[in-house]
Scaffold this motif. Structure first.
Motif, PDB file in Angstrom:
ATOM      1  N   ASP A 193     -77.157  37.043 -89.930  1.00  0.00           N
ATOM      2  CA  ASP A 193     -75.760  37.443 -89.791  1.00  0.00           C
ATOM      3  C   ASP A 193     -74.875  36.427 -90.498  1.00  0.00           C
ATOM      4  O   ASP A 193     -74.578  35.361 -89.980  1.00  0.00           O
ATOM      5  CB  ASP A 193     -75.418  37.527 -88.296  1.00  0.00           C
ATOM      6  CG  ASP A 193     -74.108  38.276 -88.109  1.00  0.00           C
ATOM      7  OD1 ASP A 193     -73.752  39.059 -89.026  1.00  0.00           O
ATOM      8  OD2 ASP A 193     -73.461  38.060 -87.081  1.00  0.00           O
ATOM      9  N   LEU A 194     -74.462  36.738 -91.733  1.00  0.00           N
ATOM     10  CA  LEU A 194     -73.691  35.776 -92.525  1.00  0.00           C
ATOM     11  C   LEU A 194     -72.204  35.951 -92.272  1.00  0.00           C
ATOM     12  O   LEU A 194     -71.724  37.066 -92.061  1.00  0.00           O
ATOM     13  CB  LEU A 194     -73.940  36.010 -94.015  1.00  0.00           C
ATOM     14  CG  LEU A 194     -75.339  35.762 -94.556  1.00  0.00           C
ATOM     15  CD1 LEU A 194     -75.359  36.086 -96.038  1.00  0.00           C
ATOM     16  CD2 LEU A 194     -75.749  34.336 -94.332  1.00  0.00           C
ATOM     17  N   THR A 195     -71.475  34.827 -92.323  1.00  0.00           N
ATOM     18  CA  THR A 195     -70.016  34.959 -92.373  1.00  0.00           C
ATOM     19  C   THR A 195     -69.669  35.346 -93.795  1.00  0.00           C
ATOM     20  O   THR A 195     -70.471  35.186 -94.713  1.00  0.00           O
ATOM     21  CB  THR A 195     -69.327  33.619 -92.051  1.00  0.00           C
ATOM     22  OG1 THR A 195     -69.666  32.700 -93.095  1.00  0.00           O
ATOM     23  CG2 THR A 195     -69.795  33.075 -90.709  1.00  0.00           C
ATOM     24  N   TRP A 196     -68.439  35.840 -93.996  1.00  0.00           N
ATOM     25  CA  TRP A 196     -68.135  36.266 -95.359  1.00  0.00           C
ATOM     26  C   TRP A 196     -68.002  35.066 -96.297  1.00  0.00           C
ATOM     27  O   TRP A 196     -68.242  35.174 -97.495  1.00  0.00           O
ATOM     28  CB  TRP A 196     -66.946  37.232 -95.398  1.00  0.00           C
ATOM     29  CG  TRP A 196     -65.597  36.609 -95.139  1.00  0.00           C
ATOM     30  CD1 TRP A 196     -64.982  36.466 -93.930  1.00  0.00           C
ATOM     31  CD2 TRP A 196     -64.730  36.075 -96.124  1.00  0.00           C
ATOM     32  NE1 TRP A 196     -63.795  35.861 -94.083  1.00  0.00           N
ATOM     33  CE2 TRP A 196     -63.592  35.605 -95.430  1.00  0.00           C
ATOM     34  CE3 TRP A 196     -64.780  35.935 -97.503  1.00  0.00           C
ATOM     35  CZ2 TRP A 196     -62.530  35.009 -96.086  1.00  0.00           C
ATOM     36  CZ3 TRP A 196     -63.717  35.344 -98.154  1.00  0.00           C
ATOM     37  CH2 TRP A 196     -62.610  34.880 -97.451  1.00  0.00           C
ATOM     38  N   THR A 197     -67.664  33.896 -95.760  1.00  0.00           N
ATOM     39  CA  THR A 197     -67.620  32.705 -96.619  1.00  0.00           C
ATOM     40  C   THR A 197     -69.018  32.379 -97.134  1.00  0.00           C
ATOM     41  O   THR A 197     -69.220  32.106 -98.321  1.00  0.00           O
ATOM     42  CB  THR A 197     -67.100  31.480 -95.826  1.00  0.00           C
ATOM     43  OG1 THR A 197     -66.128  31.919 -94.903  1.00  0.00           O
ATOM     44  CG2 THR A 197     -66.558  30.435 -96.756  1.00  0.00           C
ATOM     45  N   GLN A 198     -69.985  32.417 -96.210  1.00  0.00           N
ATOM     46  CA  GLN A 198     -71.368  32.150 -96.636  1.00  0.00           C
ATOM     47  C   GLN A 198     -71.817  33.177 -97.670  1.00  0.00           C
ATOM     48  O   GLN A 198     -72.470  32.855 -98.657  1.00  0.00           O
ATOM     49  CB  GLN A 198     -72.300  32.199 -95.423  1.00  0.00           C
ATOM     50  CG  GLN A 198     -72.186  30.990 -94.522  1.00  0.00           C
ATOM     51  CD  GLN A 198     -72.959  31.177 -93.231  1.00  0.00           C
ATOM     52  OE1 GLN A 198     -72.998  32.293 -92.682  1.00  0.00           O
ATOM     53  NE2 GLN A 198     -73.561  30.109 -92.746  1.00  0.00           N
ATOM     54  N   GLY A 199     -71.447  34.422 -97.426  1.00  0.00           N
ATOM     55  CA  GLY A 199     -71.820  35.485 -98.359  1.00  0.00           C
ATOM     56  C   GLY A 199     -71.242  35.229 -99.727  1.00  0.00           C
ATOM     57  O   GLY A 199     -71.929  35.336-100.762  1.00  0.00           O
ATOM     58  N   LEU A 200     -69.970  34.850 -99.751  1.00  0.00           N
ATOM     59  CA  LEU A 200     -69.298  34.577-101.016  1.00  0.00           C
ATOM     60  C   LEU A 200     -69.977  33.403-101.724  1.00  0.00           C
ATOM     61  O   LEU A 200     -70.133  33.400-102.943  1.00  0.00           O
ATOM     62  CB  LEU A 200     -67.826  34.256-100.723  1.00  0.00           C
ATOM     63  CG  LEU A 200     -66.811  34.643-101.796  1.00  0.00           C
ATOM     64  CD1 LEU A 200     -66.989  36.089-102.185  1.00  0.00           C
ATOM     65  CD2 LEU A 200     -65.407  34.407-101.269  1.00  0.00           C
ATOM     66  N   TYR A 201     -70.376  32.414-100.936  1.00  0.00           N
ATOM     67  CA  TYR A 201     -71.054  31.249-101.509  1.00  0.00           C
ATOM     68  C   TYR A 201     -72.349  31.679-102.206  1.00  0.00           C
ATOM     69  O   TYR A 201     -72.617  31.299-103.340  1.00  0.00           O
ATOM     70  CB  TYR A 201     -71.365  30.243-100.399  1.00  0.00           C
ATOM     71  CG  TYR A 201     -72.021  28.981-100.901  1.00  0.00           C
ATOM     72  CD1 TYR A 201     -71.255  27.853-101.193  1.00  0.00           C
ATOM     73  CD2 TYR A 201     -73.392  28.923-101.085  1.00  0.00           C
ATOM     74  CE1 TYR A 201     -71.849  26.704-101.665  1.00  0.00           C
ATOM     75  CE2 TYR A 201     -73.999  27.786-101.560  1.00  0.00           C
ATOM     76  CZ  TYR A 201     -73.221  26.669-101.852  1.00  0.00           C
ATOM     77  OH  TYR A 201     -73.821  25.548-102.323  1.00  0.00           O
ATOM     78  N   LEU A 202     -73.129  32.506-101.519  1.00  0.00           N
ATOM     79  CA  LEU A 202     -74.391  32.948-102.118  1.00  0.00           C
ATOM     80  C   LEU A 202     -74.138  33.845-103.327  1.00  0.00           C
ATOM     81  O   LEU A 202     -74.905  33.846-104.293  1.00  0.00           O
ATOM     82  CB  LEU A 202     -75.243  33.670-101.083  1.00  0.00           C
ATOM     83  CG  LEU A 202     -75.922  32.718-100.096  1.00  0.00           C
ATOM     84  CD1 LEU A 202     -76.557  33.493 -98.959  1.00  0.00           C
ATOM     85  CD2 LEU A 202     -76.975  31.865-100.802  1.00  0.00           C
ATOM     86  N   LEU A 203     -73.035  34.596-103.283  1.00  0.00           N
ATOM     87  CA  LEU A 203     -72.678  35.399-104.465  1.00  0.00           C
ATOM     88  C   LEU A 203     -72.448  34.482-105.662  1.00  0.00           C
ATOM     89  O   LEU A 203     -72.927  34.727-106.759  1.00  0.00           O
ATOM     90  CB  LEU A 203     -71.422  36.213-104.156  1.00  0.00           C
ATOM     91  CG  LEU A 203     -71.019  37.299-105.161  1.00  0.00           C
ATOM     92  CD1 LEU A 203     -70.191  38.362-104.454  1.00  0.00           C
ATOM     93  CD2 LEU A 203     -70.230  36.772-106.334  1.00  0.00           C
TER      94      LEU A 203
END
Lengths: 661, 156
Positions: B81-91
């Motif tokens: 369950d990623l936060t959107w900040t983490q998601g953006l980081y991985l993007l």
């Protein structure tokens, strides 16, 4: 390399060159320049044997044609790699038999070759004749029938787009008696037969012209189309049968293949020997040549020359003189000459860089491939190849180098804990229920890449410093000590200084007293270095050139790029390791059980084979690049001519001395 | 599925786009190689070696995409369950290798195509053709490195 000049008697010429070819360590120079000087031109003329050379060249191409034909029709299995076969002198003579007989055999076979080629031409002609008759099969009058007493009989074509109905109508308007038959049509043309009264010929021709009519050409054929086609078929059968017979002859001749190959090599040697004359000067009784001889072959060469009553002189070349280059290294280093060979031979002013970079090449290759499994495969395949095939020259060196690199790959795989990626972990988890991991001897770069990045850059820095050191050695050797200081030593000071200044604090953690000193040393080294780079140029340069030192100082930035370039050691190492893991993981997703295990094996074999090839290639290229661009860039130019001695340049067999077999 | 997870998957997709460049690059090299083979079939091995070079960018992309997908549990695990900040980081992690991969592979394809022409005329110069290709590849390697270091720095 030593310079060799020889004068000998004409009567010894043949036997001397026979022996020198066997010896294989004397290169002959071109003499044409000498004849431009008056002194030489007065006493000697150019020797030469162009006629014989061209005759033998022609003969060689005949033998080659025969061998090609045999290869083409011989059904026997061919070896995977074409390598020269090693035979003893005695075996060679046995194989060859008498050269005269071999020659007549080749003559006989070459005649067959020509007959086969003629048959091929004939076959093509028949086939094209057939193709041109095919559209006319519906026409059943004899082709030679062109007219009767009152009527013209014509065959011809009009374009496919032409309106055949309109043509028919226009013709019937001028001559009711004419008969127009369309025999067939294809994408391009319509094929017509036309019968018309001789009296109407003029007006009908006019109409035909407007429709783009062209008369068909049947040359001298007689009889109907179907008769002709049948005849052609028979001819074709006949030609094919003849070719089959000839092919059978070649298949039978395959038994003689070895002998013809030996003969081919004999002719090559004869041709090369005839070519030698081009590089000789002659007088009535004597001949002269000069050339090159490797230092360690001096004694043997002396023996040969003495035996043939030659006058000779062996001298050391003048300083700065260009000589041909022969790389001579210890046997462990020799394979790495591949890398030097592929770049460029060192010029005679330079030193052979192979012994210095071979260790780094070994190291880099292993780091970028870094897998125990891949290392075993690479070494295994290459060592087996060396054992099974008698490879020679560059191929031998390359394969042996890769075999060594496989060892390095294994060692780094051990250090990083990689065996076909993480195949053991995946297999034990999927099929045996509990995961086993091989722990790396050193550390796992996937979990701590920064550590390997730093290590890569340090290794790179050492590599570059060694390159720079060689430049200093070469400059000092040539007496340019000040250049060495300016180009190398002040740079050492500057670069080491900067490194200490920036990283001195982290070398010995927790000891501020030591790190403080290190940083201080770094500061002063950097200042001395920079001052040296700017100052030396200011003192030594002339005019505006005095300021060039500032520009040179800016060159320090390129060092940053050079060192960071070694980060590929990490990146490519990661690539091969992670992709191996990708395939293992893909296989592992299939689950448990027998079927999953079979699927896993299939995925693993294909995946690892793919990863192996693509990464072995990438590793080879990038390990070479680090030598060529980063290391050679510091000191090496190359441009030497390889040593090309007079020798028996045979293609199929290699004659070796008895005792070697 | 959370927004963060979707963003991370987009990151993996961007990384895998490096394959576009490799496809084009390998294609360019293949066209040149086929022309050379028409004249001299013996050069197949040499041209194949050169043709394979622009293929690596696609592999680097695959590698990064796979790493990201593994980290977020999309491959053989439970999705994190990623936060959107983490998601953006991985993007962001996917961008260097994907974007640099596309253009560097195309450029490398052109370079090795020229290298293939080089060995058509001078069969002994394979190594030099390869090195010219490797010069281009450097930037794809650097991009992979940056992508990887970024990826490695985040703990979920």
């Amino acid at each position: 390399m030593n310079r060799l000049s020889v004068i000998g008697l004409q009567e010894e010429k043949d036997s001397l060159f026979e022996e020198l070819m066997e010896f294989g360590a004397v290169e002959l120079n071109d003499q044409s320049e000498k004849l431009l000087t008056k002194e030489w031109a007065q006493i000697a003329g150019r020797d030469g044997n162009e006629d014989e050379v061209s005759i033998l060249d022609g003969h060689l191409s005949q033998v080659q044609a025969v061998l090609d034909m045999i290869d083409r029709f011989d059904t026997a299995k061919r070896p995977l790699l074409a390598v020269r076969k090693e035979v003893s002198r005695q075996k060679y003579e046995e194989l060859l038999g008498s050269a005269k007989e071999a020659e007549s055999e080749v003559g006989r076979l070459y005649a067959l070759c020509e007959r086969w080629n003629d048959a091929q031409t004939e076959q093509n002609m028949i086939q094209s004749a057939q193709a041109s008759l095919m559209p006319w099969t519906a026409y059943d009058l004899p082709l030679e029938l062109r007219e009767t007493r009152n009527v013209y009989v014509r065959c011809g074509v009009i374009p496919a787009v032409a309106d055949e109905e309109a043509l028919r109508q226009q013709i019937s308007e001028v001559s009711k008696e004419s008969v127009l038959t369309v025999l067939g049509r294809d994408q391009e043309q319509q094929y017509l037969n036309l019968l018309y009264m001789k009296a109407d010929a003029g007006s009908i021709m006019d109409i035909l012209k407007t429709f783009g009519y062209a008369e068909a050409q049947f040359k001298d054929m007689t009889g109907t189309v179907s008769e002709n086609l049948k005849k052609l078929d028979e001819q074709l059968e006949d030609v094919k049968k003849r070719q089959k017979e000839l092919e059978e002859d070649f298949r039978r001749a395959a038994a003689e293949k070895e002998r013809i190959q030996c003969y081919y090599d004999t002719v090559i040697v004869r041709r090369d020997k005839a070519k030698v004359s081009e590089r000789l000067l002659k007088t009535k009784q004597a001949f002269y040549f000069d050339g090159w001889l490797p230092q360690n072959c001096k004694e043997q060469a002396k023996k040969i020359l003495d035996a043939h009553d030659c006058w000779y002189e062996i001298t050391v070349p003048d300083k700065g003189e260009e000589t041909p280059i022969l790389l001579q290294n210890a046997s462990l280093v020799t394979p790495f000459e591949t890398v030097t060979d592929l770049y460029s031979m060192p010029s005679s002013q330079e030193i052979d860089p192979t012994p210095i970079f071979s260790f780094f090449y070994f190291l880099f290759f292993g780091m970028m491939f870094a897998d125990m499994g891949y290392g075993i495969i690479l070494s295994g395949v290459c060592f087996a190849g060396l054992k099974l095939f008698k490879l020679e020259g560059l191929a031998y060196k390359l394969v042996k180098m890769l075999a060594f690199c496989g060892i390095s790959t294994f060692i780094w795989g051990l250090l990083f804990g990689s065996f076909f990626g993480n195949i053991i972990t995946v297999v034990s988890e999927s099929f045996f229920g509990h995961g086993i991991t091989i722990s790396p001897l050193w550390f796992d770069p996937i979990s701590d890449p920064m550590k390997l990045l730093v290590f890569s850059c340090i290794i790179g820095g050492i590599h570059l410093f060694i390159g720079l050191g060689i430049k200093a050695y070469l400059l000092i050797r040539d007496g340019q000590v000040l250049d060495a200081v300016e180009d190398v030593f002040v740079w050492y000071a500057l670069l080491i200084g900067i490194v200490l200044l920036l990283f001195g604090g982290s070398i010995v953690p927790g000891r501020p007293d030591i790190t403080g000193v290190l940083t201080e040393i770094g500061k002063w080294l950097a200042i001395i270095g920079a001052a040296g780079i700017v100052g030396l140029r200011a003192v030594r340069g002339k005019g505006i050139g005095r300021a060039v030192g500032l520009w040179n100082l800016y060159g320090a930035t390129s060092w940053l790029g050079d060192v960071l370039s070694y980060s590929r050691l990490l990146a490519l190492g990661l690539a091969s390791a992670v992709i191996a893991q990708v395939f293992n993981a893909l296989g592992g997703m299939l689950g448990h059980g027998i079927i999953a295990a079979i699927g896993f094996v299939i995925i693993a074999v294909i995946g690892h084979a793919f990863n192996f090839f693509i990464n072995a290639l990438g590793t080879f290229v990038h390990a070479s690049r680090l030598q060529y661009v980063e290391f050679f860039g510091k000191f090496y130019e190359g441009g030497g001519t390889p040593f090309d001695p007079l020798k028996k340049n045979t293609k199929y067999v290699k004659i070796v001395k008895e005792e070697k077999l | 599925m959370s927004l963060g997870l979707a963003l991370a998957v987009i990151g993996a997709a961007i990384a895998a786009l490096a394959g576009v460049g490799s496809g084009i690059g390998v294609g360019i090299a293949g066209e040149a190689a086929a022309g050379v083979i028409a004249e001299d079939p013996k050069k197949f091995g040499q041209t194949l070696v050169l043709q394979a070079l622009p293929g690596t960018q696609g592999i680097y992309g695959l590698l990064m995409a796979f790493l990201i997908l593994t980290k977020i549990g999309m491959l053989g695990g439970t999705p994190v369950d990623l936060t959107w900040t983490q998601g953006l980081y991985l993007l962001a992690c996917g961008i260097p290798v994907g974007v640099v991969g596309i253009w560097s592979a195309i450029a490398q394809g052109k370079t090795v195509a020229a290298g293939i022409m080089l060995i058509a005329k001078r069969p002994g110069e394979l190594a030099k053709g390869m090195i010219y290709g490797a010069m281009v590849e450097t930037y794809a390697v650097l991009a992979l490195l940056i992508s990887f270091l970024m990826y490695n720095a985040i703990q979920l």
